[in-house]
Motif scaffolding. Structure first.
Motif, PDB file in Angstrom:
ATOM      1  N   ARG A   1      -1.559   4.167  -5.095  1.00 47.89           N
ATOM      2  CA  ARG A   1      -0.422   4.398  -4.604  1.00 47.89           C
ATOM      3  C   ARG A   1       0.024   3.690  -3.091  1.00 47.89           C
ATOM      4  O   ARG A   1       0.989   4.278  -2.598  1.00 47.89           O
ATOM      5  N   HIS A   2      -0.887   3.277  -2.478  1.00 44.98           N
ATOM      6  CA  HIS A   2      -0.764   2.764  -1.007  1.00 44.98           C
ATOM      7  C   HIS A   2       0.151   1.369  -1.569  1.00 44.98           C
ATOM      8  O   HIS A   2      -0.073   0.597  -2.330  1.00 44.98           O
ATOM      9  N   PRO A   3       1.158   1.279  -0.630  1.00 48.77           N
ATOM     10  CA  PRO A   3       2.083   0.080  -0.700  1.00 48.77           C
ATOM     11  C   PRO A   3       1.221  -1.293  -0.537  1.00 48.77           C
ATOM     12  O   PRO A   3       1.757  -2.389  -0.949  1.00 48.77           O
ATOM     13  N   VAL A   4       0.338  -1.318   0.153  1.00 46.88           N
ATOM     14  CA  VAL A   4      -0.661  -2.641   0.246  1.00 46.88           C
ATOM     15  C   VAL A   4      -1.898  -2.633  -0.092  1.00 46.88           C
ATOM     16  O   VAL A   4      -2.456  -3.664  -0.938  1.00 46.88           O
ATOM     17  N   TYR A   5      -2.564  -1.518  -0.186  1.00 47.80           N
ATOM     18  CA  TYR A   5      -3.985  -1.410  -0.464  1.00 47.80           C
ATOM     19  C   TYR A   5      -4.196  -0.867  -2.196  1.00 47.80           C
ATOM     20  O   TYR A   5      -5.181  -0.389  -2.345  1.00 47.80           O
ATOM     21  N   ASN A   6      -3.261  -0.803  -2.832  1.00 51.40           N
ATOM     22  CA  ASN A   6      -3.313  -0.397  -4.239  1.00 51.40           C
ATOM     23  C   ASN A   6      -3.979  -1.492  -5.052  1.00 51.40           C
ATOM     24  O   ASN A   6      -3.063  -2.499  -5.602  1.00 51.40           O
ATOM     25  N   TYR A   7      -5.320  -1.848  -5.278  1.00 51.25           N
ATOM     26  CA  TYR A   7      -5.836  -2.884  -5.893  1.00 51.25           C
ATOM     27  C   TYR A   7      -5.284  -3.163  -7.419  1.00 51.25           C
ATOM     28  O   TYR A   7      -5.424  -3.952  -7.941  1.00 51.25           O
ATOM     29  N   GLU A   8      -4.983  -1.849  -8.011  1.00 52.59           N
ATOM     30  CA  GLU A   8      -4.933  -1.970  -9.438  1.00 52.59           C
ATOM     31  C   GLU A   8      -3.467  -2.955  -9.695  1.00 52.59           C
ATOM     32  O   GLU A   8      -3.489  -3.834 -10.470  1.00 52.59           O
TER      33      GLU A   8
END
Length: 231
Positions: free
Chosen positions: A130-137
């Motif tokens: 759910r991170h705006p930058v680090y959501n790899y999914e």
């Protein structure tokens, strides 16, 4: 059938090991140091048979991920990609290490070849959910990385990453000469061939046909009873 020198007759072997390392085998075989040392050497034999399958998996994985990440852009895609802390740190250490050795900025192929297995496994994690930058999914997997694994569906990332974490943990035990004889080796080989099948069915079929793990497991009784161990 060839009979090899019994490691239990090599006086220097127990003394060449640390007491702590040998103690693990002695606990399994109380008052039977001869069987304990055979078990230790057989564990080496078994460990060596894993390197072929692991090698093919590591190389195939990093190239599959790398090719998907660089598709349509620069080969050094990491220079235009924001990575979470673990992957960013791993990549920086790799680049710094190459630069220290060579004195020149490494090319993309050099970086890919030198980056740890853990880095590529991390690229298939969820990153920071759910991170705006680090959501790899959403940032990596759904946008491009799922194409590197045509043998599974876009919904199978968690399965893939979970299998790779198991393999990475096991691989590190092998690399550090830790005991692996207690593992369920049919399960571990199934994990390896399963991930390879996600990349390429042909690779999975080849490893299934060519692996020596099963034969080494089948030799355990002879190795421990007579010292008929291979290196």
């Amino acid at each position: 059938m060839l009979i090899y020198m019994d490691p239990a007759t090599v006086a220097a072997l127990p003394s060449s090991l640390s007491a702590k390392r040998f103690e693990r085998y002695q606990k399994t075989w109380p008052s039977r140091d001869d069987v304990a040392i055979r078990h230790y050497v057989w564990n080496i034999e078994l460990s060596s048979t894993y390197w072929g399958p692991i090698c093919i998996l590591e190389v195939a994985l990093r190239n599959a991920v790398h090719d998907a990440m660089r598709a349509g852009r620069r080969d050094d895609w990491w220079n235009e990609t924001q990575l979470a802390e673990y992957e960013a740190g791993s990549l920086k250490r790799t680049i710094d290490k190459i630069f220290y050795k060579t004195g020149t900025e490494p090319g993309a192929d050099d970086v890919v070849a030198a980056t740890s297995f853990g880095f590529w496994v991390g690229m298939l994690s969820g990153g920071v959910p759910r991170h705006p930058v680090y959501n790899y999914e959403t940032k990596f997997w759904q946008s491009r990385l799922h194409r590197a694994f045509p043998g599974i569906t876009i919904n199978d990332r968690k399965w893939l990453h979970g299998e790779l974490v198991h393999i990475q943990t096991f691989r590190n035990r092998v690399a550090h000469h830790e005991p692996i004889s207690h593992f369920k080796h049919d399960v571990m080989m199934s994990r390896i061939t399963g991930v390879l099948g996600a990349i390429s069915p042909g690779l999975s079929d080849y490893v299934t046909e060519a692996e020596r793990v099963t034969a080494a497991v089948g030799r355990k009784r002879a190795a421990l009873s007579s010292g008929d161990c291979l290196l």
